[in-house]
Design a protein around this motif. Structure first.
Motif, PDB file in Angstrom:
ATOM      1  N   GLY A  58      40.814  49.205  39.502  1.00  0.00           N
ATOM      2  CA  GLY A  58      40.893  48.752  41.140  1.00  0.00           C
ATOM      3  C   GLY A  58      40.137  48.199  41.888  1.00  0.00           C
ATOM      4  N   CYS A  59      39.678  47.126  41.474  1.00  0.00           N
ATOM      5  CA  CYS A  59      38.760  45.990  42.104  1.00  0.00           C
ATOM      6  C   CYS A  59      39.662  44.837  42.915  1.00  0.00           C
ATOM      7  CB  CYS A  59      37.883  45.632  41.408  1.00  0.00           C
ATOM      8  SG  CYS A  59      36.607  47.255  40.217  1.00  0.00           S
ATOM      9  N   VAL A  60      38.797  44.691  44.261  1.00  0.00           N
ATOM     10  CA  VAL A  60      39.641  43.179  44.673  1.00  0.00           C
ATOM     11  C   VAL A  60      37.653  43.037  44.805  1.00  0.00           C
ATOM     12  CG1 VAL A  60      41.655  43.700  44.793  1.00  0.00           C
ATOM     13  CG2 VAL A  60      39.798  44.550  46.898  1.00  0.00           C
ATOM     14  N   ILE A  61      37.799  41.556  45.571  1.00  0.00           N
ATOM     15  CA  ILE A  61      36.438  41.353  45.715  1.00  0.00           C
ATOM     16  C   ILE A  61      36.143  42.136  47.356  1.00  0.00           C
ATOM     17  CG2 ILE A  61      34.563  39.021  47.618  1.00  0.00           C
ATOM     18  CD1 ILE A  61      36.932  37.306  45.502  1.00  0.00           C
ATOM     19  N   GLY A  62      34.852  42.727  47.002  1.00  0.00           N
ATOM     20  CA  GLY A  62      34.488  43.753  48.499  1.00  0.00           C
ATOM     21  C   GLY A  62      34.692  45.007  48.872  1.00  0.00           C
ATOM     22  N   SER A  63      35.363  45.302  47.110  1.00  0.00           N
ATOM     23  CA  SER A  63      36.974  46.948  47.762  1.00  0.00           C
ATOM     24  C   SER A  63      36.666  47.376  46.246  1.00  0.00           C
ATOM     25  CB  SER A  63      37.898  46.486  48.134  1.00  0.00           C
ATOM     26  OG  SER A  63      38.488  48.287  48.462  1.00  0.00           O
ATOM     27  N   ARG A 180      33.828  40.577  32.487  1.00  0.00           N
ATOM     28  CA  ARG A 180      32.768  40.247  32.738  1.00  0.00           C
ATOM     29  C   ARG A 180      32.512  41.966  33.853  1.00  0.00           C
ATOM     30  NH1 ARG A 180      33.484  35.420  31.874  1.00  0.00           N
ATOM     31  NH2 ARG A 180      34.129  34.700  34.814  1.00  0.00           N
ATOM     32  N   LEU A 181      33.991  42.547  34.111  1.00  0.00           N
ATOM     33  CA  LEU A 181      33.567  43.391  35.268  1.00  0.00           C
ATOM     34  C   LEU A 181      33.499  44.918  34.027  1.00  0.00           C
ATOM     35  CD1 LEU A 181      34.608  44.623  37.666  1.00  0.00           C
ATOM     36  CD2 LEU A 181      36.865  45.204  37.023  1.00  0.00           C
ATOM     37  N   VAL A 182      34.258  44.728  33.077  1.00  0.00           N
ATOM     38  CA  VAL A 182      33.425  45.792  32.327  1.00  0.00           C
ATOM     39  C   VAL A 182      32.523  45.931  31.663  1.00  0.00           C
ATOM     40  CG1 VAL A 182      35.181  47.504  33.186  1.00  0.00           C
ATOM     41  CG2 VAL A 182      35.136  45.869  30.999  1.00  0.00           C
ATOM     42  N   TRP A 183      32.766  44.609  30.522  1.00  0.00           N
ATOM     43  CA  TRP A 183      31.661  44.701  29.585  1.00  0.00           C
ATOM     44  C   TRP A 183      30.413  43.305  30.109  1.00  0.00           C
ATOM     45  CZ3 TRP A 183      35.616  42.329  26.156  1.00  0.00           C
ATOM     46  CH2 TRP A 183      36.613  43.218  25.344  1.00  0.00           C
TER      47      TRP A 183
END
Length: 482
Positions: A58-63, A180-183
């Motif tokens: 559920g990630c985008v830059i800024g949200s 890199r978002l989760v690890w």
């Protein structure tokens, strides 16, 4: 096998629904390996805990979305706790390996208030389960897993010896792209190789995880330690991956063992098959996705639902009886025109001749003769005009059998591709495509690693280490002995 031959093995299993189920599958694979006298078994990157292919949390830059945070929570809960610390990204190192860290058992009713009931009890028991499986099967196991500690997750690899238990663990130095978002990033200090001796043969082994293998300095850090077994657990299932394995084998004059999951597409809640969304780390699905097929036609002439067997035959499913069209006075079964299926599984309606002025709707309709071409397509033959003395055909021509059409094959989110390569770049086993249950293995002579250094020693004299200086922060590059 001779006493000096070592059998290397690998497989392409997919992560199961729970950690317990994955560990049960791992034990089954280890017993399979033991039955085939495999000495060292490699399993894929993130095998325990799962590789989050295709998700974005559920990630985008800024949200970030609330649903994405819940998904991250579930992924964190599926990661395993090995009882290690964060440290500087390297964990506690030898203190963790040697069980020198204090117990993390929380005093309470389950322990009788004494946290020392279980000496050095740390983590969720996954480490102990892996050690038990290695001990009972006699197989040296190297497996990828998702490790959680201190609120972060690391993509890790553990080395599990049948007699000594866990003798080392490393964490991925550079998660790729959105990984890199989760690890978190692991420390290069964990690139330290480990050793085992099997039938008198010393094996120095170390792992580079997935796209770390595309980092020349990571590869050099492993070569410099005098390894003779290079491990490459991965999530990359492209054909080009094999060329990288052959390069590493020839550069380091070492055997290379790689493992990647084979994951079949399964129906999602919306009824569509899951497909990879990261082409850099997942190959494109093979075949035609269900949502790429032409939609069913509506109305009284719609085609009945069908399914395809493993042999490629189409089976019509029962459905409601069609309702006769108010615009037609003929029965429904006589109104359907002849059709064939092309190689892509599409139905093609054949042209039909207009009815004869003298024909009656009550007369039986004669099927035109046809033949099959080399591609299995049915071609209608021109028919001769009826004889003036003949009012109806006396016999019907026998039906011509239609060969099975090539229907879309099962699709895969990841096709696997596990392989074994020699120090001279020869592929000894694999790639293991679209096989999530089998094992591949090869008998090898580690003396080949020395034979190969006759003309190429990347970490020794060939490296011109008198001119080029190489160091890694926190990593002891002292070569391991033979």
């Amino acid at each position: 096998m001779t006493t000096s031959t070592i059998r290397l093995g690998t497989a392409s299993p997919g992560t199961q629904a729970t950690t317990a189920e994955t560990l049960t599958q791992l034990e089954h694979i280890a017993w399979q390996a033991a039955s085939k006298d495999i000495d060292i078994l490699l399993l894929p990157e993130a095998y325990i805990g799962g590789y989050p292919r295709g998700t974005h949390f559920g990630c985008v830059i800024g949200s970030r979305s609330a649903e994405g945070r819940d998904e991250y929570l579930r992924y964190f809960q599926s990661a395993v706790d090995l009882g290690d610390t964060v440290g500087d990204g390297a964990g506690a190192g030898p203190a963790w390996v040697n069980r020198e860290l204090p117990s993390d058992t929380v005093p309470g009713p389950d322990t009788g208030g004494d946290p020392n009931d279980i000496p050095n009890k740390r983590g969720d028991g996954t480490r102990e389960e892996l050690e038990r499986i290695a001990l009972e099967t006699g197989v040296f196991i190297v497996t990828g897993l998702i490790e959680k500690t201190g609120g972060s997750m690391y993509c890790s690899v553990v080395y599990v010896c049948p007699t000594l238990g866990v003798i080392g663990k490393r964490r991925k130095v550079m998660p790729t792209g959105t990984e890199r978002l989760v690890w978190a990033q692991g420390s290069p200090a964990t690139l330290r190789a480990v050793s085992t001796i099997i039938r008198g043969v010393r094996i120095n082994l170390a792992a580079a995880i997935c796209w770390e293998n595309y980092m020349p300095l990571v590869r050099q850090a492993l070569y410099a330690q005098n390894i003779n077994l290079y491990l490459a657990p991965t999530a990359d299932g492209r054909d080009s991956w094999l060329s990288l394995l052959r390069t590493a084998a020839m550069e380091g004059r070492c055997f290379v063992l790689s493992s990647n999951m084979c994951v079949r597409n399964t129906p999602a809640p919306n009824g569509h098959a899951a497909t990879p969304t990261n082409p850099d780390q997942a190959d494109e699905p093979d075949g035609i996705a269900p949502d790429a097929l032409p939609p069913a036609r509506a109305g009284p002439h719609h085609r009945r639902s069908s399914c395809v067997t493993e042999e490629g035959f189409e089976i019509a499913l029962p459905g409601a009886a069609p309702t006769p069209s108010p615009l037609s006075h003929e029965p429904h079964h006589r109104r359907r025109r002849l059709s064939v299926l092309d190689q892509d599984g599409n139905e093609i309606v054949l042209p039909c001749s207009p009815p004869s002025p003298t024909s009656s709707s009550s007369k039986p309709r004669v099927r035109r003769r046809s033949v099959l071409d080399d591609d299995g397509n049915e071609i209608a033959l021109p028919c001769s005009p009826p004889s003036p003395t003949t009012t109806k055909p006396t016999t019907h021509p026998p039906p011509v059998p239609i060969k099975p059409t090539n229907f879309p094959k099962p699709t895969f989110t990841s096709r696997g591709g596990s392989s074994i390569v020699s120090p001279f770049g020869d592929v000894l086993a694999g790639p293991q495509w679209e096989d999530d249950t089998g094992l591949i293995y090869a008998d090898v002579d580690f003396a080949d690693c020395i034979r190969g250094r006759l003309d190429l020693d990347t970490a020794g004299s060939y490296s011109r280490n008198d001119s080029f200086k190489f160091a890694v922060q926190g990593l002891d590059l002292t070569p391991l002995p033979y």
